[in-house]
Design an enzyme around this catalytic site. Structure first.
Site, PDB file in Angstrom:
ATOM      1  N   VAL A 141      30.704  54.086  48.974  1.00  6.78           N
ATOM      2  CA  VAL A 141      29.779  53.042  50.270  1.00  6.78           C
ATOM      3  C   VAL A 141      30.504  52.743  51.742  1.00  6.78           C
ATOM      4  O   VAL A 141      29.859  52.447  52.348  1.00  6.78           O
ATOM      5  CB  VAL A 141      29.908  52.456  48.642  1.00  6.78           C
ATOM      6  CG1 VAL A 141      28.350  51.235  49.983  1.00  6.78           C
ATOM      7  CG2 VAL A 141      28.758  52.791  48.153  1.00  6.78           C
ATOM      8  N   THR A 166      33.766  48.130  42.278  1.00  7.01           N
ATOM      9  CA  THR A 166      33.622  47.296  41.165  1.00  7.01           C
ATOM     10  C   THR A 166      34.228  47.704  39.173  1.00  7.01           C
ATOM     11  O   THR A 166      32.563  47.739  39.038  1.00  7.01           O
ATOM     12  CB  THR A 166      31.737  46.376  41.244  1.00  7.01           C
ATOM     13  OG1 THR A 166      31.121  48.068  41.631  1.00  7.01           O
ATOM     14  CG2 THR A 166      32.492  45.659  42.199  1.00  7.01           C
ATOM     15  N   ASN A 215      18.484  51.205  39.069  1.00  2.00           N
ATOM     16  CA  ASN A 215      19.495  52.633  38.377  1.00  2.00           C
ATOM     17  C   ASN A 215      18.799  52.921  37.253  1.00  2.00           C
ATOM     18  O   ASN A 215      18.841  53.496  36.245  1.00  2.00           O
ATOM     19  CB  ASN A 215      21.092  52.355  38.890  1.00  2.00           C
ATOM     20  CG  ASN A 215      21.217  52.671  39.416  1.00  2.00           C
ATOM     21  OD1 ASN A 215      20.462  53.390  40.829  1.00  2.00           O
ATOM     22  ND2 ASN A 215      23.034  52.625  40.509  1.00  2.00           N
ATOM     23  N   CYS A 232      27.958  55.765  39.265  1.00  2.00           N
ATOM     24  CA  CYS A 232      26.604  54.945  39.325  1.00  2.00           C
ATOM     25  C   CYS A 232      25.938  54.680  38.103  1.00  2.00           C
ATOM     26  O   CYS A 232      26.101  53.502  37.643  1.00  2.00           O
ATOM     27  CB  CYS A 232      25.545  54.875  40.089  1.00  2.00           C
ATOM     28  SG  CYS A 232      26.517  54.478  42.219  1.00  2.00           S
ATOM     29  N   LYS A 245      27.967  53.269  35.082  1.00  2.00           N
ATOM     30  CA  LYS A 245      28.506  51.610  34.632  1.00  2.00           C
ATOM     31  C   LYS A 245      27.357  50.747  35.405  1.00  2.00           C
ATOM     32  O   LYS A 245      27.293  50.211  34.402  1.00  2.00           O
ATOM     33  CB  LYS A 245      29.531  51.692  35.955  1.00  2.00           C
ATOM     34  CG  LYS A 245      29.786  50.792  36.722  1.00  2.00           C
ATOM     35  CD  LYS A 245      31.076  50.370  37.861  1.00  2.00           C
ATOM     36  CE  LYS A 245      30.361  50.961  39.392  1.00  2.00           C
ATOM     37  NZ  LYS A 245      29.041  50.011  39.362  1.00  2.00           N
ATOM     38  N   ARG A 257      33.848  61.896  37.682  1.00  2.00           N
ATOM     39  CA  ARG A 257      33.169  60.651  37.647  1.00  2.00           C
ATOM     40  C   ARG A 257      31.756  60.339  36.541  1.00  2.00           C
ATOM     41  O   ARG A 257      30.584  61.051  36.744  1.00  2.00           O
ATOM     42  CB  ARG A 257      33.217  59.533  38.245  1.00  2.00           C
ATOM     43  CG  ARG A 257      35.135  58.875  39.172  1.00  2.00           C
ATOM     44  CD  ARG A 257      34.144  57.782  39.504  1.00  2.00           C
ATOM     45  NE  ARG A 257      33.641  58.262  40.987  1.00  2.00           N
ATOM     46  CZ  ARG A 257      33.879  57.215  42.132  1.00  2.00           C
ATOM     47  NH1 ARG A 257      33.880  56.370  41.438  1.00  2.00           N
ATOM     48  NH2 ARG A 257      33.233  57.954  43.288  1.00  2.00           N
TER      49      ARG A 257
END
Length: 440
Positions: free
Chosen positions: A12, A87, A204, A256, A259, A324
């Site tokens: 990001v 995060t 999301n 994303c 998580k 990931r």
């Protein structure tokens, strides 16, 4: 032109820094790792992201982008500071705010009065007040400005956004942040920080829900003899539904959605709400990987032990090197656990000239994949002696492979296409047995 600092040169942060510089701002990007700063300063991009390298090189050359080591060095004289630090997910599903708090405590004493600190990282609801507390200043402002960048299309998403969400209770400050994006002529939504933070998580979560629903419909189609492609197309023609994120496959993954869905469930639980719907979405996603495994077992006669499986694609989606929470990696693990011998081809691991960031990809690959999985440098050789071929990532290059050569290499010309990527009629004419997701 505004003076902007971006803290963190991850996915990001690097995209945001480069694109803000591309818009005409003077951007300094602070990164903790010295080696990474040196590489970025030479225009070497550590991630696979189409178009990003060209923008970084362009903005280094015109002087609007600079990389330095550390947050404090980046924030000198900055009018706006974008926090783009990780995060990561904790064991209880919540987001780890420690990196953001550490950076805020570091930069707080040196900020000029009136500086705007923009939280770009995906953070839990209520994080703006946490950042304010860590900064320890009452003469600076904290704004929530969530990112909506998709890996593989991040540059386009930044420069052509659907919307820009700004969470701030001070309208004047919110308008200052909005002015940074003025060249984009995008829709700006100004709200309070808690709502802005919730918008990111809720978006999301809804996208994950659409994918899981499409997979559930695909599984239903197989049971009733319907064609999922036609069903999804027919549904998508309704403007209330749309066709985006309605492609059946092996499940969703990446950095994303897993998580953020877990964090939203944790946030809801802390507030006293049992988010059963989203828990069901996650359960359906977990089950979808097993659906693919069952298809592979069926294609080789029912037992995986002693079978050789060719796999195309390991990243969680095409046009990225991100492994990931990749459903492809999880499926490969399951195949190996049941005794299969897996040989994989992944484009970002291939040794072809011009391939990007191979050492990083190989390092990440070694961390997430089980031992004993062999990788090769071209898709055809992965199929040598294979009992079946499994397509797990939707790389466009797979469509143009010579399936005549693939058939000659395989012991059993069989394909399980977990992305519905290939031309089923074409490969069937060549003698392959073919099974997709939700197809008849």
């Amino acid at each position: 032109m505004k003076k902007v600092a971006v803290i963190g040169a991850g996915y990001v942060g690097l995209t945001s820094a480069a694109c803000l510089a591309h818009l005409g701002h003077s951007v300094v990007c602070g990164e903790a790792v010295e080696e990474k700063v040196e590489r970025l300063s030479r225009g070497e991009i550590p991630i696979v992201e189409p178009g990003l390298g060209e923008i970084v090189v362009e903005c280094l050359a015109n002087g609007r982008l600079k990389f330095v080591r550390g947050a404090s060095a980046a924030t000198e004289d900055a009018e706006f500071i974008f926090l783009c630090v990780p995060t990561p997910q904790l064991e209880d599903g919540s987001a780890d705010m420690s990196y953001i708090e550490e950076v805020a405590k570091e930069i707080g004493p040196a900020l000029r009065p009136g500086t705007v600190v923009v939280s770009k990282s995906t953070v839990p609801v209520g994080s703006a007040s946490v950042v304010e507390g860590a900064l320890g200043r009452d003469d600076v402002f904290v704004v929530s400005n969530p990112e909506f960048l998709r890996e593989g299309t991040a540059v386009g998403d930044f420069l052509h956004p659907d919307r820009i969400v700004i969470g701030c209770t001070n309208e004047q400050v919110a308008n200052r942040v909005a002015a940074l994006y003025a060249p984009l002529h995008s829709r700006i939504m100004i709200t309070d920080p808690a709502s802005a933070e919730t918008i990111k998580y809720a978006s999301n979560a809804y996208l994950a829900t659409k994918v899981s629903f499409a997979n559930a419909i695909a599984n239903l189609c197989e049971s009733v003899g319907a064609n999922v492609n036609d069903v999804i197309e027919g549904m998508g023609l309704d403007p209330r539904i749309g066709i985006e994120f309605m492609s059946p496959g092996p499940g969703w993954g990446g950095s994303c959605l897993p998580k953020d869905t877990a964090a939203l469930i944790k946030t809801a639980g802390d507030a006293g709400y049992d988010f059963k719907l989203l828990k069901g979405v996650i359960a359906a996603n977990d089950e979808q990987k097993q659906v693919v495994v069952r298809k592979v077992k069926k294609s080789v006669g029912g037992e995986l032990a002693g079978k050789r499986i060719a796999v195309w694609g390991l990243t969680f989606k095409a046009n990225t090197d991100d492994l990931r929470f990749s459903p492809a990696v999880e499926i490969v693990r399951k195949l190996s656990d049941e005794g299969a011998s897996v040989v994989a081809y992944e484009p970002t691991l291939a040794s072809s000239p011009g391939a990007e960031s191979k050492s990083k990809v190989k390092s990440n690959f070694a961390k997430v994949l089980v031992r004993g999985i062999k990788t090769v440098d071209d898709p055809v050789s992965a199929c040598t002696g294979a009992d079946t071929l499994v397509v797990l990532t939707e790389w466009e290059e797979f469509k143009v492979v010579s399936f005549e050569k693939v058939a000659n290499e395989m012991g059993n010309p069989s394909i399980v296409d977990a992305r519905n990527l290939l031309d089923a009629e074409h490969v069937r004419r060549l003698g392959f047995s073919y099974e997709g997701i939700g197809l008849v």
